[in-house]
Motif scaffolding. Sequence first.
Motif, PDB file in Angstrom:
ATOM      1  N   SER A 100       0.835  -1.197   0.000  1.00 41.46           N
ATOM      2  CA  SER A 100       0.000   0.000   0.000  1.00 41.46           C
ATOM      3  C   SER A 100       0.867   1.242   0.000  1.00 41.46           C
ATOM      4  O   SER A 100       1.873   1.307   0.694  1.00 41.46           O
ATOM      5  CB  SER A 100      -0.880   0.037   1.239  1.00 41.46           C
ATOM      6  N   THR A 101       0.449   2.197  -0.783  1.00 40.76           N
ATOM      7  CA  THR A 101       1.165   3.470  -0.834  1.00 40.76           C
ATOM      8  C   THR A 101       0.151   4.585  -0.599  1.00 40.76           C
ATOM      9  O   THR A 101      -1.044   4.337  -0.534  1.00 40.76           O
ATOM     10  CB  THR A 101       1.818   3.658  -2.210  1.00 40.76           C
ATOM     11  N   ALA A 102       0.643   5.795  -0.482  1.00 43.54           N
ATOM     12  CA  ALA A 102      -0.260   6.932  -0.317  1.00 43.54           C
ATOM     13  C   ALA A 102      -0.765   7.362  -1.683  1.00 43.54           C
ATOM     14  O   ALA A 102      -0.047   7.294  -2.677  1.00 43.54           O
ATOM     15  CB  ALA A 102       0.474   8.086   0.345  1.00 43.54           C
ATOM     16  N   TRP A 115      -5.116   3.112   6.289  1.00 46.90           N
ATOM     17  CA  TRP A 115      -4.725   1.790   5.852  1.00 46.90           C
ATOM     18  C   TRP A 115      -4.689   0.794   6.988  1.00 46.90           C
ATOM     19  O   TRP A 115      -5.075  -0.365   6.849  1.00 46.90           O
ATOM     20  CB  TRP A 115      -3.363   1.867   5.193  1.00 46.90           C
ATOM     21  N   ARG A 117      -6.420   0.540   9.434  1.00 42.18           N
ATOM     22  CA  ARG A 117      -7.716   0.154   9.960  1.00 42.18           C
ATOM     23  C   ARG A 117      -8.306  -0.951   9.109  1.00 42.18           C
ATOM     24  O   ARG A 117      -8.643  -0.760   7.965  1.00 42.18           O
ATOM     25  CB  ARG A 117      -8.653   1.358   9.976  1.00 42.18           C
ATOM     26  N   GLY A 118      -8.413  -2.112   9.708  1.00 47.01           N
ATOM     27  CA  GLY A 118      -9.192  -3.172   9.104  1.00 47.01           C
ATOM     28  C   GLY A 118      -8.816  -3.621   7.718  1.00 47.01           C
ATOM     29  O   GLY A 118      -9.669  -3.735   6.844  1.00 47.01           O
ATOM     30  N   ASN A 119      -7.571  -3.892   7.481  1.00 47.36           N
ATOM     31  CA  ASN A 119      -7.239  -4.492   6.218  1.00 47.36           C
ATOM     32  C   ASN A 119      -7.186  -5.998   6.344  1.00 47.36           C
ATOM     33  O   ASN A 119      -7.273  -6.546   7.437  1.00 47.36           O
ATOM     34  CB  ASN A 119      -5.897  -3.959   5.728  1.00 47.36           C
ATOM     35  N   ILE A 120      -7.063  -6.645   5.214  1.00 47.45           N
ATOM     36  CA  ILE A 120      -6.971  -8.090   5.219  1.00 47.45           C
ATOM     37  C   ILE A 120      -5.501  -8.467   5.284  1.00 47.45           C
ATOM     38  O   ILE A 120      -4.810  -8.471   4.272  1.00 47.45           O
ATOM     39  CB  ILE A 120      -7.646  -8.671   3.964  1.00 47.45           C
TER      40      ILE A 120
END
Lengths: 340, 340
Positions: A100-102, A115, A117-120
């Motif tokens: 993941s990037t901004a 990010w 928060r609550g990713n898989i």
Amino acid sequence: MATIYEVANRAGVSPATVSKVLSNKPYVSAATRARVEQAIADLAYVPNKVARGLTTGRVFILGLLVPWDPNQIFADPHLLEIIHGVEHAANQHDYNLLLSTARRRADAASACERWLRGNILDAAIVVETLSLQEQSAALAQQPYPWVVVGYPITGTRAAIHADDYHGAMDATRYLLGLGHRRIGVVSSVQRPTALDERVRGVQAAFAEAGLPFDESLLLVMDDLGADDGYTAGAVLLRRPNPPSAIFALTDRLALGVLRYAHEHSISVPGSLSLVGFDDIALVAHASPPLTTVRQAGFALGEAAARAVFALLDGDEPPHDRVLPTELIVRGSTAAPPERR
Amino acid sequence: MATIYEVANRAGVSPATVSKVLSNKPYVSAATRARVEQAIADLAYVPNKVARGLTTGRVFILGLLVPWDPNQIFADPHLLEIIHGVEHAANQHDYNLLLSTARRRADAASACERWLRGNILDAAIVVETLSLQEQSAALAQQPYPWVVVGYPITGTRAAIHADDYHGAMDATRYLLGLGHRRIGVVSSVQRPTALDERVRGVQAAFAEAGLPFDESLLLVMDDLGADDGYTAGAVLLRRPNPPSAIFALTDRLALGVLRYAHEHSISVPGSLSLVGFDDIALVAHASPPLTTVRQAGFALGEAAARAVFALLDGDEPPHDRVLPTELIVRGSTAAPPERR
DNA sequence: CTGAAAGCGCTTACAG
DNA sequence: CTGAAAGCGCTTACAG
């Protein structure tokens, strides 16, 4: 897509038994196992990993957050080395990498919080491309283990970074030893923690030698790219009393300084000694090859992944791990002209 | 971790109502909504995305398979550009990237099949780093849409690649136009489809000009790196009748040839013209800057991601999309000595 | 506008 | 060695 129920039906067993076959549990008779395997093959059955993830709580995904604009990440060989190291370790543990990037540059800080928060994912690695201290509250309450590639912040379980301070100190000592006294330093507001440590290392080396460090020779640029190095080179080298050496705190900045020197016929190392930091692959092939401080990005990424897998296994990795740096002397440094 | 039930309890509503608030559905009274939001805040509730994925069938993850050794991937700027392009597009669609590579080099082909089976993702992009034709059966039965960056294989819904054939043809025409007749070509067994197309382009340009292409000047190396280019340069340039120009079918190979030339005082473009392919950032800064064929890796990755999102939206993207290449003439090419 | 119930596709004790 | 049942944490019709 066939489900476990269809497989069970076809094999004439219960889904529980299919599950046991799937996970290679014992206590399944050979005959049953064979029938189940046949049914699996017939239906080209593939277990649904999302459903499995919901019951087991494991998805075999390692999150890698690099809260920065992708354009900057993919232009930064050192960051890519870190990603490479993480991927290498993840691969060996049969984990996939969720990168993941901004989205935008300005977005970077919030991206981190959003990010997390609550990713898989089962665990995460955060690369400290910017100061994370403000995010520490959000980070601290994550339900999964996470570590940082960079300096520890409040709540970090583990942090891995290079020895920026001593790396910069070594390089400065070396320049002082060659006889340089006016040493320009090019830093940047990007990647604040590490670069600040490097500046401190420079100052410490001067202090150790009992020499004054001229703070007017310290330039802090907005960015990290070669263009900023070029600009910094211009500013420093156009002065009436220019420095005899420049220590650029990243290799990309150094490459920019080198370009300025080339374009203005300033001989390196004849009239200017130049030192970088990172030892990205490029600098060994520059002309002249750059003297630099090596920090192993790959090793940083790998160590971070190891730490996170240790946490996942219930072990407690070192809280703050510092990887050594190494001064690599190449052709861009020499004694200053007045000393020869 | 709080669940939706705990939030519902605290707010004095049903989980269904919480779910509606979460997904911003209408038909929730302002008062109820406020109470639910308060409860969410109090409990620092974050929905479990795995559970959501199981019910909705969407996990907002885009798989990116690069079935190659990570060491090779991270050393290959063109591949990194593709990844960058995919990440850029994924980011814009609020998708994260699940990056997978082959564990070992020999593993590459099987990695592809293994990976495609039952991962947690909504759609996938496969980078054709090797021939995928053998994997086409496994690929074809995936339940999610997938596209390839490369040439179409049986069952592909969409494929995006550069116009390798015409790119190579343009470069060869240009060299022939300068007067070169003996042109060495350096290829590799890696990335077979694209490189084969480039070889065909070379042959076509010769045929078009009514000139014979000396196949003994075509070298097919085992790998793609600069070292292979160096070796190829040695083989070609040590011959009694060396070529006056070398067309290396990737920039990294070209950089290796250039290094050989430098080390053996062969002037480029004085006694040797050199052309690469890809236009990675490095070659513009080589000395001399390399003439090359530009193919935009970033655009390839982005287009592939676009195609996959189109499929996800139920649209049908072009089945086989070809991105144009562009000949970039820089300082490494000139007329052969005998023509000046 | 709100909630009870079923279902997504697995795995995990538990009982037999 | 095998299976019935409950549960993982959500969302989605459906009924009210």
